[in-house]
Design a protein around this motif. Structure first.
Motif, PDB file in Angstrom:
ATOM      1  N   GLU A 287      28.815  33.566  23.624  1.00  0.00           N
ATOM      2  CA  GLU A 287      28.305  32.234  23.167  1.00  0.00           C
ATOM      3  C   GLU A 287      28.180  32.668  22.055  1.00  0.00           C
ATOM      4  O   GLU A 287      28.734  31.724  20.616  1.00  0.00           O
ATOM      5  CB  GLU A 287      27.258  31.425  24.060  1.00  0.00           C
ATOM      6  N   VAL A 290      31.067  32.179  19.574  1.00  0.00           N
ATOM      7  CA  VAL A 290      31.112  30.613  18.924  1.00  0.00           C
ATOM      8  C   VAL A 290      30.324  30.702  18.163  1.00  0.00           C
ATOM      9  O   VAL A 290      30.265  29.919  17.215  1.00  0.00           O
ATOM     10  CB  VAL A 290      31.015  30.156  20.126  1.00  0.00           C
ATOM     11  N   GLY A 336      33.655  26.714  21.373  1.00  0.00           N
ATOM     12  CA  GLY A 336      33.195  26.593  22.422  1.00  0.00           C
ATOM     13  C   GLY A 336      33.679  26.048  23.677  1.00  0.00           C
ATOM     14  O   GLY A 336      33.943  26.521  24.752  1.00  0.00           O
ATOM     15  N   TYR A 340      35.067  28.351  27.063  1.00  0.00           N
ATOM     16  CA  TYR A 340      34.492  27.986  28.297  1.00  0.00           C
ATOM     17  C   TYR A 340      35.632  27.189  29.264  1.00  0.00           C
ATOM     18  O   TYR A 340      36.016  28.212  30.454  1.00  0.00           O
ATOM     19  CB  TYR A 340      33.988  26.267  28.783  1.00  0.00           C
ATOM     20  N   MET A 364      27.613  29.197  30.140  1.00  0.00           N
ATOM     21  CA  MET A 364      28.908  28.510  29.454  1.00  0.00           C
ATOM     22  C   MET A 364      29.054  27.158  29.913  1.00  0.00           C
ATOM     23  O   MET A 364      29.443  26.038  28.592  1.00  0.00           O
ATOM     24  CB  MET A 364      29.632  29.239  29.608  1.00  0.00           C
ATOM     25  N   CYS A 368      28.370  26.129  25.581  1.00  0.00           N
ATOM     26  CA  CYS A 368      29.976  26.203  25.248  1.00  0.00           C
ATOM     27  C   CYS A 368      30.325  24.903  24.693  1.00  0.00           C
ATOM     28  O   CYS A 368      30.444  24.490  23.527  1.00  0.00           O
ATOM     29  CB  CYS A 368      30.353  27.192  25.586  1.00  0.00           C
ATOM     30  N   TYR A 371      28.286  23.050  22.108  1.00  0.00           N
ATOM     31  CA  TYR A 371      27.750  23.490  20.736  1.00  0.00           C
ATOM     32  C   TYR A 371      27.832  23.640  20.197  1.00  0.00           C
ATOM     33  O   TYR A 371      26.463  23.733  18.653  1.00  0.00           O
ATOM     34  CB  TYR A 371      28.215  25.482  20.978  1.00  0.00           C
TER      35      TYR A 371
END
Length: 457
Positions: A287, A290, A336, A340, A364, A368, A371
């Motif tokens: 993460e 991202v 994101g 995932y 996640m 994610c 996000y």
């Protein structure tokens, strides 16, 4: 490095179309952030593959505590960024030179202080977080070596803040590319060949940070532009330090307060055992890539708004906000959801253990996918900081994100003691905090335009 060679790296943020210039600023900065994050990712991948789950959990469990300790000082680099951008945009060369001197001197001093802070608080703080006995000794060793490199980290971050403020995001990228290659090679050498474990990955990170710091200082010393760093008689100018502190401390406190909530969440994760900790570590590290991509637009908002505020081109600030928000939503949704979608394969790089991968996917799936909300929140904060507002975004973030997460942990999470309940507090806090930040921006931006119009009459 002559003035012409330095000028080609700078960006005129105060005139002409904005979208292309924001992208020109953003893309190298995004890659720089990703490379910097790879320092820690390389640590985690190497220990996960070659030193076992306990070492993986040890390195990962220090992240939230480390951020808590250093964020207050790194916040000062935000103050340096805002002020350098403002003086540069206004053409105030003397103020700019004094600001650069103050920033680098402060960075080195803060780094020295952090060496002692990290050494003293690492064990008691990790114990307070409930770090398991099979992990804590490795975590303490990693933290103490990592903090030995704090002067390098601080100098690099402050020096990069100066370069970002004038639009130069390319040279920091080149420096980190070199340092990143060195970091990966040293990780493999220290851990695989010399069996140094967590001490090896920490030492590799420190050496890499030293290389990037030396290169960015060399850049500032050799340029002929107004932001040149002069060694002879380098000092901290009290008036510049006060201004930097006024903007930087609230930014640092905001980062520290977010870290406090993350420390509490890490402590809650620790209660599920070392396997869940390892999965959480791997998931949060993915993460991080991202987040870094989105956070670079936060940095772009600070620099572009700071320069245009200094040049008194206030209407461009609203356009900067709109462009950065559109870009951050696109980046957050694509990266994101992409992370995932490939979560199983990506987590497999960190650990071959199916249970670790499972718990990483759980994290996640809740973070994610949503996000982009965090990115939208951060861009709004960057615009407000670039306009010189420091206390307001700190208070909003404290109330809307940090306090909410703390209350969530001690109320709802206590009733529904699951990882899913813990992780969903993130997107809820992002959405609420973004909404309040946008209301604040609308109020202060309207007032700014009104006051400027009255001055022109």
């Amino acid at each position: 490095m002559g003035e012409a060679s330095g000028k080609k790296y700078e960006i005129d943020m105060c005139s002409g179309p904005l979208t292309g210039k924001i992208l020109l600023f953003y893309i190298p900065l995004m890659f720089s952030g990703i490379l910097q994050l790879m320092f820690n990712a390389a640590d985690i991948v190497v220990v996960g593959q070659f030193a076992g789950n306990e070492a993986l959990a040890a390195v990962g469990s220090t992240g939230s505590l480390t951020n808590l300790i250093i964020n207050l000082f790194l916040g000062l680099s935000v103050g340096a960024n805002v002020l350098v951008a403002r003086f540069y945009g206004a053409g105030q060369d003397r103020e700019l030179k004094e600001m650069v001197q103050t920033a680098i001197a402060t960075a080195f001093g803060a780094g020295v202080v952090l060496i002692f802070v990290g050494f003293l608080v690492s064990r008691p703080a990790l114990a307070l977080m409930g770090t398991p006995e099979d992990v804590i000794s490795h975590s303490v060793l990693y933290m103490r070596i990592y903090f030995a490199g704090m002067p390098f980290m601080m100098v690099y971050n402050f020096g990069s803040a100066v370069l970002r403020a004038v639009g130069d995001t390319r040279r920091p990228l080149y420096y980190l590319m070199l340092a990143g290659v060195v970091n990966v090679l040293l990780n493999l050498a220290f851990v695989v060949w010399f069996s140094m474990g967590v001490a090896g990955v920490a030492a590799a990170t420190v050496i890499s940070q030293a290389i990037s710091a030396v290169l960015v200082v060399r850049c500032l010393v050799r340029t002929d532009s107004a932001y040149r760093l002069v060694w002879e008689g380098m000092r901290i100018y009290p008036d510049k330090l006060v201004k930097m502190v006024r903007i930087g401390i609230p930014a640092g406190m905001q980062g520290a307060l977010f870290s406090i909530s993350n420390v509490l969440i890490q402590s809650s994760v620790n209660s599920f055992g070392s396997t869940v900790m390892a999965g959480n570590t791997a998931g949060s590290n993915i993460e991080g890539f991202v987040y870094t991509a989105m956070n670079s637009l936060h940095q772009a908002a600070i620099s572009f708004c700071g320069q245009n505020y200094g040049a008194r081109k206030f209407r461009r600030i609203g356009r900067v906000m709109l462009i950065c928000e559109i870009l951050v939503v696109a980046v957050g949704l694509i990266m994101g959801n992409g992370a995932y979608f490939f979560a199983g394969q990506l987590l497999g790089l960190y650990s071959p253990d199916p249970e670790v991968i499972h718990f990483g996917i759980v994290r996640m799936s809740y973070i994610c996918v949503f996000y982009f909300l965090c990115g939208m929140m951060d861009v709004a904060v960057g615009v407000l900081r670039g306009m010189g507002y420091a206390i307001m975004p700190m208070l909003v973030s404290l109330t809307g994100a940090c306090l909410l997460r703390v209350v969530w942990i001690y109320t709802i999470f206590q009733s529904y003691h699951t990882l899913e309940c813990l992780y969903i507090s993130y997107p809820i806090s992002w959405a609420l905090t973004f909404g309040v930040h946008m209301v604040c921006f609308a109020v202060v931006y309207r007032r700014l335009l009104k006051n400027n119009k009255e001055e022109q009459l």
